[in-house]
Write a protein that holds these residues in place. Structure first.
Motif, short mmCIF file in Angstrom:
data_model
loop_
_atom_site.label_atom_id
_atom_site.label_comp_id
_atom_site.label_asym_id
_atom_site.label_seq_id
_atom_site.Cartn_x
_atom_site.Cartn_y
_atom_site.Cartn_z
N GLN A 98 8.31 7.18 10.61
CA GLN A 98 7.20 6.30 11.01
C GLN A 98 6.57 6.78 12.31
N LYS A 99 7.43 7.20 13.26
CA LYS A 99 6.94 7.69 14.55
C LYS A 99 6.10 8.95 14.33
N ASN A 100 6.59 9.82 13.48
CA ASN A 100 5.91 11.06 13.16
C ASN A 100 4.56 10.78 12.49
N ASN A 101 4.53 9.75 11.63
CA ASN A 101 3.28 9.40 10.93
C ASN A 101 2.22 8.90 11.90
N LEU A 102 2.68 8.26 13.01
CA LEU A 102 1.73 7.71 13.98
C LEU A 102 1.16 8.79 14.89
N SER A 103 1.95 9.86 15.13
CA SER A 103 1.51 10.87 16.12
C SER A 103 0.59 11.92 15.48
N GLU A 137 6.14 2.91 1.79
CA GLU A 137 5.23 3.92 1.25
C GLU A 137 4.91 4.90 2.36
N GLY A 138 4.92 6.18 2.07
CA GLY A 138 4.63 7.17 3.10
C GLY A 138 5.83 7.49 3.97
#
Ligand SMILES: Nc1ncnc2c1ncn2[C@@H]1O[C@H](COP(=O)(O)OP(=O)(O)OP(=O)(O)O)[C@@H](O)[C@H]1O
Ligand SMILES: Nc1nc2c(ncn2[C@@H]2O[C@H](COP(=O)(O)O)[C@@H](O)[C@H]2O)c(=O)[nH]1
Length: 210
Positions: free
Chosen positions: A205-210, A41-42
């Motif tokens: 996922q990396k982009n979602n964390l930053s 998701e996301g």
């Protein structure tokens, strides 16, 4: 050095690469896709196609498809609103520019579930997706899965099996698909699909964390 930097910058600006899932009707594309959307998701977003076929029990307008009339669909195609469109088993299907843009706007990996005609059409665009073919283990197993799904009339089923035979042959041609996954055991096929997409998944996922 500078070239590599600009390439990375450009790739980041362009967002994640879309994914095309194709393969015979009944091969298991929607099943695999639903697993991906649920587990990630996301990360993934589904490009909701338009179709002139009727909804199946449990399908939702705007979620599974945009269910439209032939007149509406043809008028929209004529206005240039579609990236690609095709007639499959007697019904019209198509990917609108707006459906893909809606997923891209959220910076998600856009998944297109389209037939072989759609694959050929997308290849003439600048979408640059990862092309994945989902294939059944055999025609007999495909027929059994389609019959057991209980969604098709005998006429529609035969049309789908005819198209499947052509699809299975074309998918063997080199250069059309980046990867061909035989969906025999569902867990194995899903594992292979995730492996094929892991680089793009990590980027999002990396982009979602930053
Ligand atoms: N590995 C598998 N083993 C057994 N049954 C499966 C497997 N994968 C999918 N199925 C079943 O086969 C049927 C067809 O799968 P699905 O609807 O996902 O195919 P599809 O490729 O999306 O078809 P369509 O293009 O017509 O939408 C479904 O009833 C599904 O539950
Ligand atoms: N070219 C396109 N093919 C599409 C699109 N949306 C779905 N499909 C393909 O149609 C068949 C049948 O789908 P079903 O839901 O009626 O079983 C299947 O192969 C899909 O991949 C589209 O927008 N363009």
């Amino acid at each position: 050095m500078y070239m590599r930097y600009f390439f990375r910058l450009f790739s980041a600006m362009a967002g994640p690469r879309p994914v095309v899932l194709s393969g015979p009707s009944g091969a298991g594309k929607s099943t695999l896709l639903k697993n991906l959307l649920k587990e990630y998701e996301g990360v993934f977003g589904f490009s909701v196609s338009h179709t002139t076929r009727s909804p199946r029990p449990g399908e939702e307008n705007g979620k599974d498809y945009h269910y439209v009339t032939r007149e509406y669909m043809q008028a929209s195609i004529d206005k240039g609103e579609f990236i690609e469109s095709a007639v499959f088993s007697g019904n019209m299907y198509g990917t609108s520019k707006a459906s893909v843009q809606a997923v891209k706007d959220k910076n998600l990996i856009c998944i297109l579930d389209i037939d072989m005609q759609g694959v050929r059409a997308v290849k003439t665009t600048d979408l640059n997706p990862i092309y994945i073919s989902i294939q059944p283990p055999s025609m007999n197993i495909l027929e059994k899965r389609l019959r057991d799904r209980n969604t098709e009339s005998e006429e529609s089923l035969q049309k789908r099996l005819d198209a499947a035979q052509v699809d299975m042959e074309i998918s063997k041609e080199p250069g059309i698909f980046d990867i061909v996954i035989v969906n025999d055991n569902l867990d194995d096929a899903y594992g292979k699909l995730k492996d094929a997409l892991i680089e793009e998944i990590k980027k999002v996922q990396k982009n979602n964390l930053s």
